[in-house]
Write an enzyme that holds these catalytic residues in place. Sequence first.
Site, PDB file in Angstrom:
ATOM      1  N   ALA B   6       0.869  -1.176   0.000  1.00 22.13           N
ATOM      2  CA  ALA B   6       0.000   0.000   0.000  1.00 22.13           C
ATOM      3  C   ALA B   6       0.906   1.226   0.000  1.00 22.13           C
ATOM      4  CB  ALA B   6      -0.901  -0.012   1.231  1.00 22.13           C
ATOM      5  N   GLY B   9       2.230   7.455  -1.156  1.00 17.89           N
ATOM      6  CA  GLY B   9       2.911   8.582  -1.770  1.00 17.89           C
ATOM      7  C   GLY B   9       3.882   9.216  -0.796  1.00 17.89           C
ATOM      8  N   GLY B  10       3.932   8.683   0.417  1.00 22.11           N
ATOM      9  CA  GLY B  10       4.863   9.183   1.427  1.00 22.11           C
ATOM     10  C   GLY B  10       6.139   8.365   1.451  1.00 22.11           C
ATOM     11  N   CYS B 101      -9.478   3.339   9.875  1.00 21.02           N
ATOM     12  CA  CYS B 101      -9.046   3.090   8.487  1.00 21.02           C
ATOM     13  C   CYS B 101      -8.220   1.805   8.422  1.00 21.02           C
ATOM     14  CB  CYS B 101      -8.249   4.281   7.967  1.00 21.02           C
ATOM     15  SG  CYS B 101      -7.622   4.082   6.292  1.00 21.02           S
ATOM     16  N   GLY B 125       3.845   0.943   5.404  1.00 20.02           N
ATOM     17  CA  GLY B 125       4.961   1.681   5.984  1.00 20.02           C
ATOM     18  C   GLY B 125       4.728   2.108   7.417  1.00 20.02           C
ATOM     19  N   CYS B 194      -6.641  12.953   7.070  1.00 24.13           N
ATOM     20  CA  CYS B 194      -6.456  13.135   5.627  1.00 24.13           C
ATOM     21  C   CYS B 194      -7.688  13.690   4.939  1.00 24.13           C
ATOM     22  CB  CYS B 194      -5.989  11.844   4.975  1.00 24.13           C
ATOM     23  SG  CYS B 194      -7.238  10.541   4.929  1.00 24.13           S
TER      24      CYS B 194
END
Lengths: 428, 359
Positions: B6, B9-10, B101, B125, B194
């Site tokens: 997953a 984008g970080g 989440c 991550g 977010c």
Amino acid sequence: MAGREWIGTSGAGAGPAARGRASEAPARTLALGWMLMTYLDHAATTPMLEEALEAYAATAREVGNPSSLHAAGRCARRRVEESRERIAAVLGARPSEVVFTGGGTESDNLAVKGIFWARRAADPGRIRVVASAVEHHAVLDSVEWLATRDGATASWLPVDQAGRLDPDRLAAELDAHAGEVALVTAMWANNEVGTVQPIAALAEVAAAYGIPFHTDAVQAVGQVPVDFAASGVAALTVTGHKLGGPVGVGALLLGRDVGCTPVLHGGGQERDVRSGTLDAAGIVAFAVAVEAAVKAQQEYAARVAALRDDLVARVRQAVPEAVYNGDPADRLPGNAHFSFPGCEGDALLMLLDAQGIACSTGSACSAGVAQPSHVLLAMGADDDRARSSLRFSLGHTSTAEDVAALVAALPAVVERARRAGAVKSTRS
Amino acid sequence: MRVLAAMSGGVDSAVAAARAVEAGHDVTGVHLALARNPQTYRTGARGCCTLEDSRDARRAADVLGIPFYVWDLADRFHEDVVETFVAEYAAGRTPNPCLRCNEKIKFAAVLDRAVALGFDAVVTGHHARLGPDGLLRRSVDLGKDQSYVLAVLTREQLDRSIFPLGDSTKAQVREEAARRGLAVADKPDSHDICFIADGDTRGFLADKLGEAPGEIVDARTGAVVGAHSGAYAYTVGQRKGLSLGVPAPDGKPRYVLSITPKTNTVTVGPAEALEVSTVAGERPVWTGGPRPTAALDCEVQLRAHGQVVPANVRLDGAGLRAELREPVRGVAAGQAIVVYRPDPGGDVVLGSATISAAA
């Protein structure tokens, strides 16, 4: 593992660590990736013809702006004009009717907005755009933009379950709004389900009411016979990369007496309708590809349609519940479009991709999320069927091996995607 | 193993995916599109649903040479996380959306789909350790430790999860990202919720729940000491932003003690009244070994990045009960109580529950 993603890896942007891994795949493999995979996405873009590549490289080595007055400029201009003539000759247009653009999207924007603006300027009452419900987003969104931002009214022409437009339905629409229609736009052939429209009949209806008719023929040129003059349309969009030319160059065939307000302003290079330095190398390669594609069209269509028919028969045999979408007869030769009930298109795509088979689910948003197809929805499909569909499109490099690879992989992929689909629906 | 990484984008998820590749796994990267109307490039607040994040994740996958897709989970996310978040506040509780989440999206909807599609595990991550013994432990980087928001995962979920970053500090992760040529190496951390782009949770709730004016009552005197425009906007332990019109009898600051949705009342009182020494939890999850049948001496954490206190914990029926060895202030219903066993190799998550009451 490193060999798995060579298809999409340029290697150029890779960091030091990744470069070591990518080096396992030779540079030549990277460039010819599509030859080593089962590429069934020719409707998205098709490999450039060798002669178009050569023409591009040869012209790109020369210097000269086609608008410059010196010898180098004249030489570049000559290449552009020769290309214009070659395209006009094979597409049944006059050279002056070929307006070079940056591709299909630009041509569609120019035709829809430009003709609308010109017509409204001449007659303020003409504020209606009649468009088919299954247009490519380049037309669809241009019309919607005019409707939401520029005072236009949109009429969306429905299609039947095969995705076909009905000329009588167009006549009824024009009858009802005769005095206020600025233009009619309907694609020659649909990019998703491959349905070929009765363009000449539709254009004849529009002509009877004196209304300019634009057609997006991006998917049609080289696939089915396309003759600008004989079709009776006022404007026609064609692009390079769907027929073996480069991406980023196309044309709008625009009848000499069709008014069109520019979208791009500047030097007025193309009939004062389109500005921007002419891309001589791109245009030369585009012309080479158009000429080759149109001249080979009959032989190409026969060969590719036979492959496609084989693909369709074998997919139906392998996955009996698959639904074949689109018109079974009036259809692009390379197009096969299915819904696989219970599966999600993006799961199918991912599983096929993992086996080196490239196909398409339709359109995706800018982030990469697959969207349910407006084309299938317009054909009466429900959201689930629209989301469960895949397009396989064959082209000039397709072979029987491609079909065999797909048919071999498909049953297990569909089975797995169906299980994944079941998981999702039981939890939500 | 075939694993699904997953990729938000970080920097963390990019390095986690890189380590999974290096460990020899067959890795596929997936970016989760969670926003219904993904906003275009935006500055300021950072989330994980922008086009820029999707592009960053894609570029990281390019560098790693792994396939990359975007999965649309916007509807599920909206239902299971955003709507629950709003409903919890409306019910006078203080939810943790990241935890929800993880429970409902990343290690449920995504994991289930991944398994159905032939993947063996999901890699993320998160900063937490999950070793071969199957125990979830705190990260070596205690400042970045995310074991609290992962403690809600069940045994089955943990068995299909890989957290490659637990043995590294955030600084090491950034350094490794730079070494690997990942452009996200110096991308700032995301802190905000977010789906609340501007960080204004109160405004977000007001938008969803509307204005609901009510009274602020002093617990000791029973007197009305102020007014509010929506009880949902308050959190137990909150001191700032109360705008009380009537001063406290002893002149000391007052805090939100409780929220009563039924009467739309916010009750305030002195700091001491915030102290609790018994916490009750519902829907307990126990992954750190067999479910204890007797009371257990351990440590508990009552909110993300909150203090850790020694406690005596008992599982009874469908609930969990903790007697705290020292009183704790500001325990809000809706947050998680996470039970740890101190361990030199990283404190072990034994279990967790959603706080239902505290006294």
